[in-house]
Design an enzyme around this catalytic site. Structure first.
Site, short mmCIF file in Angstrom:
data_model
loop_
_atom_site.label_atom_id
_atom_site.label_comp_id
_atom_site.label_asym_id
_atom_site.label_seq_id
_atom_site.Cartn_x
_atom_site.Cartn_y
_atom_site.Cartn_z
N LYS A 26 5.94 25.98 22.88
CA LYS A 26 6.10 27.33 23.45
C LYS A 26 6.53 27.28 24.95
CE LYS A 26 2.43 29.25 25.81
NZ LYS A 26 2.77 29.67 27.15
N CYS B 19 -3.91 37.42 34.80
CA CYS B 19 -4.66 36.46 35.59
C CYS B 19 -5.58 35.64 34.93
CB CYS B 19 -5.42 37.30 36.71
SG CYS B 19 -6.30 36.34 38.08
N LEU C 148 7.37 30.38 45.33
CA LEU C 148 8.40 29.28 44.98
C LEU C 148 9.64 29.84 44.23
CD1 LEU C 148 6.03 26.08 44.43
CD2 LEU C 148 7.19 26.88 46.55
C1 UD1 Z 1 3.62 26.22 33.38
C2 UD1 Z 1 3.30 26.30 31.97
C3 UD1 Z 1 1.72 26.11 31.93
C4 UD1 Z 1 1.25 24.87 32.49
C5 UD1 Z 1 1.81 24.82 33.87
C6 UD1 Z 1 1.48 23.61 34.58
C7 UD1 Z 1 4.86 27.64 30.87
C8 UD1 Z 1 5.27 29.02 30.23
N1 UD1 Z 1 3.70 27.49 31.35
O1 UD1 Z 1 3.33 27.35 33.95
O2 UD1 Z 1 1.22 26.11 30.65
O3 UD1 Z 1 -0.23 25.35 32.68
O4 UD1 Z 1 3.22 24.96 33.79
O5 UD1 Z 1 1.79 22.49 33.69
O6 UD1 Z 1 5.90 26.74 31.05
N2 UD1 Z 1 2.48 27.59 42.16
C9 UD1 Z 1 2.84 28.16 43.43
N3 UD1 Z 1 3.78 28.67 43.71
C10 UD1 Z 1 4.96 29.15 42.77
C11 UD1 Z 1 4.59 28.52 41.41
C12 UD1 Z 1 3.63 27.72 41.26
O7 UD1 Z 1 1.83 27.90 44.31
O8 UD1 Z 1 5.78 30.11 42.87
C13 UD1 Z 1 1.60 26.64 42.03
C14 UD1 Z 1 0.60 27.25 40.75
O9 UD1 Z 1 -0.26 28.15 41.39
C15 UD1 Z 1 0.15 25.89 40.38
C16 UD1 Z 1 1.05 25.05 40.44
O10 UD1 Z 1 2.13 25.52 41.28
O11 UD1 Z 1 -1.00 25.66 41.26
C17 UD1 Z 1 1.78 24.66 39.25
O12 UD1 Z 1 2.33 25.68 38.52
P1 UD1 Z 1 3.58 26.03 37.76
O13 UD1 Z 1 4.10 24.45 37.53
O14 UD1 Z 1 4.79 26.95 38.40
O15 UD1 Z 1 3.13 26.56 36.35
P2 UD1 Z 1 3.76 27.48 35.61
O16 UD1 Z 1 5.31 27.27 35.42
O17 UD1 Z 1 3.38 29.04 35.76
#
Ligand code: UD1
Length: 418
Positions: free
Chosen positions: A22, A116, A125
């Protein structure tokens, strides 16, 4: 309303082919927007989130058609750059379309991504990286309006290795002038798969899987046929199912290289896991043992997406296991439901302590989120009596057919209308 009815307490025995990932197919579908030509994705999982991506693609003017497990997308006719609020709210990862649409059209408009489910999940980011490349982004009344005269390649240092932000910036970088260098990039296998797809289309993406990813922009991308990688979290779920219920299973196409942290924890708990060229086998006899603290971390650390299923596998272990969730703040929502089945789990902020109990019993439970829902099924396979798992829409977002796969593995699972 539909429910999974699981009669637990008997060991698993069986084989299953792991579905396509996915978290890999969603960014690849967004990447298809950049390609002027037909893209065929094989091993494409039929999931609710994939259907949502198809609806987004159609809204943008692209065509999409299934043929078995192959999905063909053609973005030649792309004629819109706005994604409706309703589709954005359906799934978080819709935000990855932003970078792709911006790169293709020079503008993009969409609602803020919804949900949420497991925490606040900011997109700062993503936005600051796109702005650094020259995008003007206004956030107005819950909507994002983005425009750019041109995207410029440059160095972007992510303050955290966000998977989604890395993907978004890779896609935007394909349409930028010059080279983009993403430092502190996420290293997840899904990033490597996205780069593999882009390169198969003619892009020049280097370093995926390492902390520095470089994208040379403005290559002409042409159609290709590409196999989506196997889903490492689905594979981890089934390994945990065997660890929970006991038995012997074989997961065709699963790759141990993608699953090192989860496999290490399961081995420590007493499972015998072996892999060959075709997949992974797991043999679980006797009682599980508690394992050293499980701390979720970006890849190659222990995946946050497998935290709940490992927790479910260790509910009857000998001893106590400490979990520390470091990625998302609301990722213990399944704990209350597991307690209904007799689990002994205490939560202290980001820490959860699981004290092994001798028995679990069936109960009526509800999925609170995708992986939390899978954890309920993993626990139910080891529980005496019948467990009824409701709120299946969460599970359907990420598992093609959990009932089918758990049944193939020897579980007594039926899906009923209530
Ligand atoms: C992706 C996965 C999800 C997985 C996660 C971590 C997909 C569709 N989803 O989610 O299943 O649980 O990676 O492996 O691929 N963060 C910020 N600012 C941002 C972006 C992220 O602070 O702009 C933080 C988030 O709150 C979190 C951390 O960075 O604490 C990691 O998030 P991220 O790697 O971005 O997860 P997703 O891409 O949303």
């Amino acid at each position: 309303m539909e429910e999974l009815v699981i009669r637990g307490g008997r060991p698993l025995k069986g084989e299953v082919t792991v579905q396509g990932a996915k978290n890999s197919v969603l960014p690849i579908l967004a990447a298809a927007v950049l390609v002027k030509g037909e893209v065929t994705l094989t091993r494409c999982p039929r999931l609710r989130d994939v259907e949502t991506s198809i609806q987004i693609l159609r809204e943008l003017g692209c065509s999409a058609a299934w043929d078995g497990d192959a999905l063909t997308v053609d973005a030649s006719g792309l004629c819109a750059c706005a994604i409706s609020d309703a589709l954005m709210r359906e799934m978080r990862s819709s935000v990855v379309f932003l970078g792709a649409v911006l790169a293709r059209c020079g503008e993009a408009e969409c609602g803020m991504p919804g949900g949420c489910e497991i925490g606040s999940r900011p997109i700062d980011l993503h936005l600051s990286g796109l702005r650094a490349m020259g995008a003007e982004i206004r956030e107005e009344g819950g909507a994002l309006r983005c425009g750019c005269r041109r995207l410029r390649g440059r160095e972007i240092v992510l303050s955290a290795p966000s998977v989604g932000a890395t993907e978004n910036l890779m896609l935007a970088a394909c349409g930028a002038d010059g080279a983009t260098v993403i430092s502190n990039a996420a290293r997840e296998p899904e990033i490597v798969d996205l780069a593999g797809f882009l390169n198969a289309c003619g892009a020049d993406v280097r370093g995926a899987g390492n902390s520095t990813v470089t994208v040379a922009g403005k290559r002409v991308l042409r159609g290709c046929t590409y196999p989506v990688m196997p889903d490492r979290i689905a594979a981890a779920t089934y390994l945990c199912a065997a660890a929970s219920a006991g038995g012997e299973i074989y997961l065709r196409d699963a790759k141990e290289g993608h699953l090192r942290a989860a496999v290490a924890a399961l081995r420590e708990s007493g499972c015998q896991i072996a892999s060959d060229a075709g997949g992974i086998s797991c043999r679980a006899t006797g009682q599980r043992k508690a394992v050293a603290p499980v701390r979720t971390a970006p890849y190659p650390g222990f995946p946050t997406d497998a935290q709940s299923v490992l927790m479910a596998a260790l509910l009857r272990a000998d001893g106590a296991t400490v979990f520390e969730e470091n990625l998302f703040e609301s990722r213990y929502r399944h704990v209350g439901e597991l307690r209904r089945m007799g689990a002994d789990i205490r939560v202290f902020g980001r820490v959860a302590v699981v004290n092994g109990v001798s028995d679990l019993h069936g109960a009526a439970v509800e999925c609170t989120d995708l992986r939390g829902g899978a954890a309920l099924c993993v626990a139910a396979l080891a529980a005496e009596g019948e467990t009824r798992v409701g709120c299946l829409r969460h599970i359907d977002r990420g598992y093609e057919d959990l009932r089918r796969d758990l049944s193939l593995l020897g579980g007594d699972v039926v899906r009923v209308n209530t």
